[in-house]
Design a protein around this motif. Sequence first.
Motif, mmCIF file in Angstrom:
data_model
loop_
_atom_site.group_PDB
_atom_site.id
_atom_site.type_symbol
_atom_site.label_atom_id
_atom_site.label_comp_id
_atom_site.label_asym_id
_atom_site.label_seq_id
_atom_site.Cartn_x
_atom_site.Cartn_y
_atom_site.Cartn_z
ATOM 1 N N PHE A 298 0.841 -1.207 0.000
ATOM 2 C CA PHE A 298 0.000 0.000 0.000
ATOM 3 C C PHE A 298 0.874 1.254 0.000
ATOM 4 N N SER A 299 0.383 2.299 -0.668
ATOM 5 C CA SER A 299 1.033 3.606 -0.546
ATOM 6 C C SER A 299 0.756 4.129 0.864
ATOM 7 N N LYS A 300 1.523 5.126 1.302
ATOM 8 C CA LYS A 300 1.344 5.664 2.664
ATOM 9 C C LYS A 300 -0.083 6.176 2.862
ATOM 10 N N HIS A 301 -0.621 6.856 1.843
ATOM 11 C CA HIS A 301 -1.976 7.419 1.911
ATOM 12 C C HIS A 301 -3.025 6.315 2.058
ATOM 13 N N ASP A 302 -2.936 5.272 1.209
ATOM 14 C CA ASP A 302 -3.911 4.174 1.249
ATOM 15 C C ASP A 302 -3.788 3.363 2.539
ATOM 16 N N GLN A 308 -7.373 3.305 9.485
ATOM 17 C CA GLN A 308 -8.511 4.026 10.079
ATOM 18 C C GLN A 308 -9.785 3.193 9.980
ATOM 19 N N SER A 309 -9.981 2.540 8.804
ATOM 20 C CA SER A 309 -11.214 1.776 8.567
ATOM 21 C C SER A 309 -11.297 0.536 9.454
ATOM 22 N N ILE A 310 -10.172 -0.180 9.619
ATOM 23 C CA ILE A 310 -10.244 -1.415 10.417
ATOM 24 C C ILE A 310 -10.242 -1.120 11.921
ATOM 25 N N ALA A 311 -9.912 0.145 12.283
ATOM 26 C CA ALA A 311 -9.947 0.526 13.702
ATOM 27 C C ALA A 311 -11.363 0.854 14.167
ATOM 28 N N LEU A 312 -12.296 1.040 13.201
ATOM 29 C CA LEU A 312 -13.682 1.346 13.559
ATOM 30 C C LEU A 312 -14.357 0.123 14.168
ATOM 31 N N PRO A 313 -15.289 0.329 15.115
ATOM 32 C CA PRO A 313 -15.955 -0.829 15.751
ATOM 33 C C PRO A 313 -16.969 -1.520 14.847
ATOM 34 N N ASN A 314 -17.459 -0.815 13.832
ATOM 35 C CA ASN A 314 -18.438 -1.417 12.925
ATOM 36 C C ASN A 314 -18.305 -0.807 11.532
ATOM 37 N N GLY A 315 -19.026 -1.423 10.590
ATOM 38 C CA GLY A 315 -18.956 -0.971 9.199
ATOM 39 C C GLY A 315 -18.539 -2.117 8.295
ATOM 40 N N ILE A 316 -18.616 -1.872 6.979
ATOM 41 C CA ILE A 316 -18.237 -2.900 6.001
ATOM 42 C C ILE A 316 -16.997 -2.437 5.244
ATOM 43 N N ILE A 317 -16.009 -3.328 5.152
ATOM 44 C CA ILE A 317 -14.831 -3.088 4.313
ATOM 45 C C ILE A 317 -14.908 -4.095 3.168
ATOM 46 N N MET A 535 -8.184 9.870 -4.001
ATOM 47 C CA MET A 535 -8.074 8.432 -4.269
ATOM 48 C C MET A 535 -7.091 8.184 -5.421
ATOM 49 N N THR A 536 -6.217 7.206 -5.247
ATOM 50 C CA THR A 536 -5.262 6.821 -6.291
ATOM 51 C C THR A 536 -5.873 5.709 -7.129
ATOM 52 N N LEU A 537 -6.014 5.920 -8.434
ATOM 53 C CA LEU A 537 -6.555 4.883 -9.312
ATOM 54 C C LEU A 537 -5.559 3.734 -9.453
ATOM 55 N N LEU A 538 -6.073 2.561 -9.840
ATOM 56 C CA LEU A 538 -5.217 1.385 -10.023
ATOM 57 C C LEU A 538 -4.045 1.675 -10.948
ATOM 58 N N VAL A 539 -4.318 2.336 -12.079
ATOM 59 C CA VAL A 539 -3.261 2.598 -13.060
ATOM 60 C C VAL A 539 -2.204 3.544 -12.483
ATOM 61 N N HIS A 540 -2.630 4.492 -11.640
ATOM 62 C CA HIS A 540 -1.680 5.431 -11.041
ATOM 63 C C HIS A 540 -0.833 4.742 -9.969
ATOM 64 N N ASP A 541 -1.443 3.798 -9.235
ATOM 65 C CA ASP A 541 -0.658 3.013 -8.273
ATOM 66 C C ASP A 541 0.357 2.161 -9.038
ATOM 67 N N GLY A 542 -0.077 1.682 -10.218
ATOM 68 C CA GLY A 542 0.827 0.914 -11.075
ATOM 69 C C GLY A 542 2.011 1.743 -11.531
ATOM 70 N N ILE A 543 1.752 3.022 -11.878
ATOM 71 C CA ILE A 543 2.840 3.918 -12.309
ATOM 72 C C ILE A 543 3.849 4.109 -11.164
ATOM 73 N N GLU A 544 3.338 4.202 -9.934
ATOM 74 C CA GLU A 544 4.248 4.320 -8.779
ATOM 75 C C GLU A 544 5.136 3.087 -8.649
ATOM 76 N N LYS A 545 4.554 1.910 -8.889
ATOM 77 C CA LYS A 545 5.337 0.662 -8.807
ATOM 78 C C LYS A 545 6.360 0.592 -9.947
#
Length: 564
Positions: A298-302, A308-317, A535-545
Motif C-alpha cells: 500500500f502507498s502511505k496514503h492508502d 482508520q477503517s479497520i480501527a472502527l468498531p463497525n462498518g463494512i470493508i 483516491m489513487t486509481l489502479l493505473v496510477h498506483d501501477g505507475i508508482e510501482k
Amino acid sequence: MIKTLSEQLVAIKALTPVQLTEIEKKAAESGQPINAYIIKNQLVPEEAVARAFAAMFNIPFIERIEESAVNPDTLSKIPFRFLKENIILPAKQQDKLTIVVADPTRYQSIDELKIVLAEPAGLAVATTKTINEAINRYYPLEGTKQMIEELGKEELEEEIVEFGEVDEKDILLMAQEAPIIKLVNHILFQAAKRSASDIHIEPLEKEISVRYRIDGVLHEVTTPPKRIQGALVSRIKIMANLNIAEKRKPQDGRIQIKVADKAIDIRVSVLPTIFGEKIVLRLLDKSRGFVKIEDLGFSKHDYEILLQSIALPNGIIMVTGPTGSGKTTTLYSILDRLNKPEVSIVTVEDPVEYQMNGIAQVQVNEKAGVTFASALRSILRQDPDIILIGETRDQETAQIAIQASLTGHLVLSTLHTNSAAASITRLVDMGIEPFLISSSVTCIMAQRLVRKLCPACKQSYKPTPEVLKSLQITEKQAAGITFYKAVGCPECDKTGYHGRLALFEVMQMIPEIAQLTVQRADANIIRAAAEKNGMTLLVHDGIEKIKQGLTTVEEVLSVASNAA
C-alpha cells in the motif's frame, strides 16, 4: 538436378514460378530462409512438402505408421520431448529400421538418434501430423521416466511427497500403470517446488497438455501421449476420493499432501470436455505464513485509510477485483492484524483457503444447506465482533452483511467488480437501498496482481511515445522515471519475472461519496469525486510501482488500463 525444396515444390506443381518469386521476396524481407518460411507459414499443403523432400532425397514417403512398425522397447530409450521437438520417429519399414522425419535437412537430430539406436537405419519422410499421431499413440507408458526427466532433474525420493489416505488397490491392479503414480507425484512435486498456484491437465485431440500457473501465467511443462490419459485421470481421481467410473459429470475433491515438510492442500476440479476430462488442481500452501498489512504494497496514503477503517468498531470493508487478484490474501492480512484474544472473529468461506488460529471458520456446504446467508444468520447469534464473508454473491447475503454492520459488527467481504466505485453501483443493482450502503460501507478497495521484475536480469529502456500515452504520462514526466523491461535468466526460469505484487485503489466513504450513493450516481461520477478527494486509481498506483522499478509498463496496462 533439383537442390532446394522450393524448386522441388515447383517441379511437382505445388507452387507456380510466379508464386515462388513472391515467396522469395517475402522470405527475404522477414530474414528467414525460404524453406523455413514456406513451412512455418504453411504456404503449401503439408503432404506436398513431405513428398517434395522425399523426391529431393530419393527416400520413401510414408502415409501411415502402423503399430506393428513401432518397437516400444526402442521408443522407451528415447526422450519423449526429443521425438516431439524434432518430429522424428524410429520405425520398421519392410523389415528394415527406418528413421521417419518431417524434415530430412535436420541432420543433427537424425545423427543423435542414430547414436541412440546403435544400429544401421534408413531414412524416410512423413507429414508432421502422421509422426505426431504415431508418437502419441505408440509411446510406451514405461517411458514415463522420460517425462519425469522433462519436469525436473532431481530424483524424487518416496519420502519427499507424503499423501493423505489414498486407496491404492484400484490403480495398482495393472502393473503397467505404476509409472503413472510416479508421474503424478512428480507433477505435484515440481509444481510445489516452482511455487505454482494451479496445475492444468487438459486433454487435447492427439495429446495431453500439462501446464503450471506461475505468477498468474500458464506455462506448458510437458505433453504426455494421449494413451496415458485414462490412467492419469483415474490416478488423480483416486487420490481425491472421486468416482473413477463417472466420466460425464463434473466432480470436485481434495488431496492433502506434504512436499518436503510443507503441508499443501489441493482442490481438485474435474470437468468433462469433448476430448476427455480436464483436471485443474489448485495448490494452497498451508504452511505459508500470513502477509503483514504493511508488506502488501500500500502507498502511505492508502495504508493510513485502511488502518482508520479497520480501527472502527463497525462498518463494512469491501475488497473487490476479479478471481485470482489476491483479495483473500488481503482479507487474511487484515484479520491477522485484528486477531486478538479480546475479540471474537468468525468467517464463512467457500472454501476455507487458509487456517488461522484463534478464529472460527465456517465452510459453505450448499448440499447440507449451509449457504453464506444461512451461515451468517447463525454466526450473528454467536456474539462475534468481526465477521468475514468470503464473497457477497447475492442480495440476501449483502442484506445480512449490512444489517450486521449497522448492529455493531465489523464486516469484511469481497465483491467481483472492476473498480472501487463500481462496487457501489453493483450493490444498488443487487437491490440494496442506497441509504443503507452509504451508512454501512466505510471503505472499498479494488486490487489487481502484477508480476514483479526479476532483480537479477531486469534492463532499463526508453518506452515509445505511444506507450507513455497509454499510461497518461507526458514525455517530460517520463524523463524522471527509469523504465525497466523483463529479460529472462536462470534465476527467474527465463520469464523475466519473479513473484507478484498488488496494485490498490482505496476509496473511503466520505460525505460527498455518501451523497452521490444516495442519489444513485453513475460509477464514473463517483470515481471522479473520489479521485478529486485523493483516491489513487489502479493505473496510477501501477505507475508508482513502475517508478520504484518493481514491475513493467506491460504488466500494469494488462490489468489496470480498463479498470473502470
